[in-house]
Enzyme design. Structure first.
Site, PDB file in Angstrom:
ATOM      1  N   SER A 130       0.803  -1.229   0.000  1.00  0.00           N
ATOM      2  CA  SER A 130       0.000   0.000   0.000  1.00  0.00           C
ATOM      3  C   SER A 130       0.831   1.272   0.000  1.00  0.00           C
ATOM      4  CB  SER A 130      -0.933   0.023   1.220  1.00  0.00           C
ATOM      5  OG  SER A 130      -0.190   0.004   2.434  1.00  0.00           O
ATOM      6  N   ASP A 163      -2.624   8.630   7.743  1.00  0.00           N
ATOM      7  CA  ASP A 163      -3.574   7.749   8.414  1.00  0.00           C
ATOM      8  C   ASP A 163      -2.823   6.844   9.381  1.00  0.00           C
ATOM      9  OD1 ASP A 163      -2.462   5.681   6.915  1.00  0.00           O
ATOM     10  OD2 ASP A 163      -4.259   5.292   5.726  1.00  0.00           O
ATOM     11  N   HIS A 169       0.148   5.191   7.011  1.00  0.00           N
ATOM     12  CA  HIS A 169       0.799   5.775   5.841  1.00  0.00           C
ATOM     13  C   HIS A 169       1.201   7.228   6.078  1.00  0.00           C
ATOM     14  CE1 HIS A 169      -1.871   2.508   4.459  1.00  0.00           C
ATOM     15  NE2 HIS A 169      -0.812   2.195   3.727  1.00  0.00           N
TER      16      HIS A 169
END
Length: 378
Positions: A35, A339, A342
């Protein structure tokens, strides 16, 4: 002004004597991993590991969710984009000189875009095939490499086999793997299958050996220059602080120990692999150290805090995914984390600065500026 003029003249002399990287011709770019580098592949999959909801990408030009797990651009976007940086301190330059590459699953990746490269990354994946199983339909590394093969077949049909091979050989490759193998596998639950199977040192050795197989497969498929992002300070993500040390605000010691074991062994594996191949194909980027610089002294980098996320719920905004009902900070540039896991776009930019110009503390055996210069001479 005298110093600026001197630097400018010195740059022109150096450029005249040694030449300069070709930045007008876009360099092909391929992205693999998780991700941290996924720019939308998971949008096309049946999985909860998606970032196609508000407020993800709130600071992108469109303000609409793009599938990136960030408030704006991510690391591969910034590397591949044309934007002001400083070569020999004052001269504006380009990194790769191309637009951000498209997700492989995107319908927009048609003939015109194919030669620029593609992004094969998928949120949730790891080095091991069973990492991320809880996310359902994700593109595990064997499938990412299979898609890379499909990409090459499409490219060969478009430009011919020899030209396609040249495009792949000339490309810069970015790989982000390893973090999920700890967060979403070994430490996913107490007494996980992997933790019962291996001690942490044994697990790290196993992971590194499996990572080596992936890199060798990439080499066999034509990859000749790849930057490998490190493991990050895994235990210092807001999610881990909220889960393990809410009262003290300290990093998770287990995950920190894992990262501290993993990254040096990857470095050594890369060094050995390059020696075996007889050329410096793989480059280790110590993103763990890059993060630590910002986290140990966030104010020095213009951040207010490195513990709390901008978007999230609960302690440190570290619980659950960012969504429309989350707490949302007003100034994303003031926080290291966007977040629960990240970094913010601004933190990504600082990481890319180290990738481009960092010393061998951060980039081994060379940084991106050196890569671009050496490869332009071939």
């Amino acid at each position: 002004m005298g110093i600026l003029l001197f630097v400018f003249r010195l740059f022109l002399v150096i450029k005249g004597i040694y030449g300069a990287p070709e930045v007008n011709q876009p360099r092909p770019f391929f992205v693999f991993g998780d991700s941290l580098v996924d720019n939308g592949n998971n949008n096309f999959l049946i999985t909860p590991a998606r970032a196609d909801i508000f407020p993800y990408s709130i600071d992108s030009p469109s303000k609409l969710p793009t599938g990136r797990f960030f408030n704006g651009l991510n690391i591969p976007d910034i590397i591949s984009s044309v934007f002001p940086c400083f070569f020999y301190t004052y001269m504006p330059c380009e990194h790769i000189g191309s637009e951000p590459v498209l997700p492989f699953l995107s319908l927009e990746l048609h003939e015109e875009k194919l030669p620029l490269g593609a992004n094969f990354a998928s949120a949730g994946v790891g080095i091991l095939n069973d990492t991320g199983f809880q996310f359902g339909e994700i593109i595990a590394m064997p499938l990412q490499l299979e898609y890379f093969k499909v990409y090459q077949q499409k490219l060969s049909s478009l430009v011919g086999e020899e030209k396609a091979k040249d495009i792949v050989n000339r490309a810069l490759v970015l790989v982000s793997l390893g973090g999920n193998d700890f967060v979403n596998n070994y430490y996913l639950v107490p007494f996980s299958t992997r933790s019962l199977q291996y001690t942490l040192p044994e697990y790290v050795i196993y992971l590194v050996s499996e990572y080596r197989k992936i890199l060798m497969k990439m080499y066999e498929m034509g990859v000749r220059r790849a930057i490998l992002l490190g493991s990050r300070p895994l235990g210092c993500a807001p999610a881990e602080i909220a889960q393990h040390n809410e009262l003290s605000g300290e990093c998770s010691t287990d995950l920190q120990a894992a990262a501290e074991l993993f990254e040096p062994q990857v470095d050594q594996m890369v060094k050995n692999l390059n020696a075996e191949l007889g050329t410096e194909v793989f480059i280790s980027a110590s993103t763990r150290l890059m993060y630590f610089d910002m986290m140990n002294n966030p104010q020095a980098y213009g951040f207010v805090t490195s513990k709390s996320a901008c978007c999230g719920q609960g302690a440190y905004n570290g619980l659950d995914f960012c969504n429309a009902y989350s707490n949302l900070c007003e100034n994303r540039d003031e926080l290291v984390f966007w977040d629960a896991f990240h970094p913010s776009e601004r933190a990504c930019r600082l990481i890319v600065e180290k990738i481009v110009n960092g010393t061998d503390d951060y980039m081994r055996p060379m940084n991106l500026t050196t890569i671009m210069y050496l490869d332009s001479r071939v």
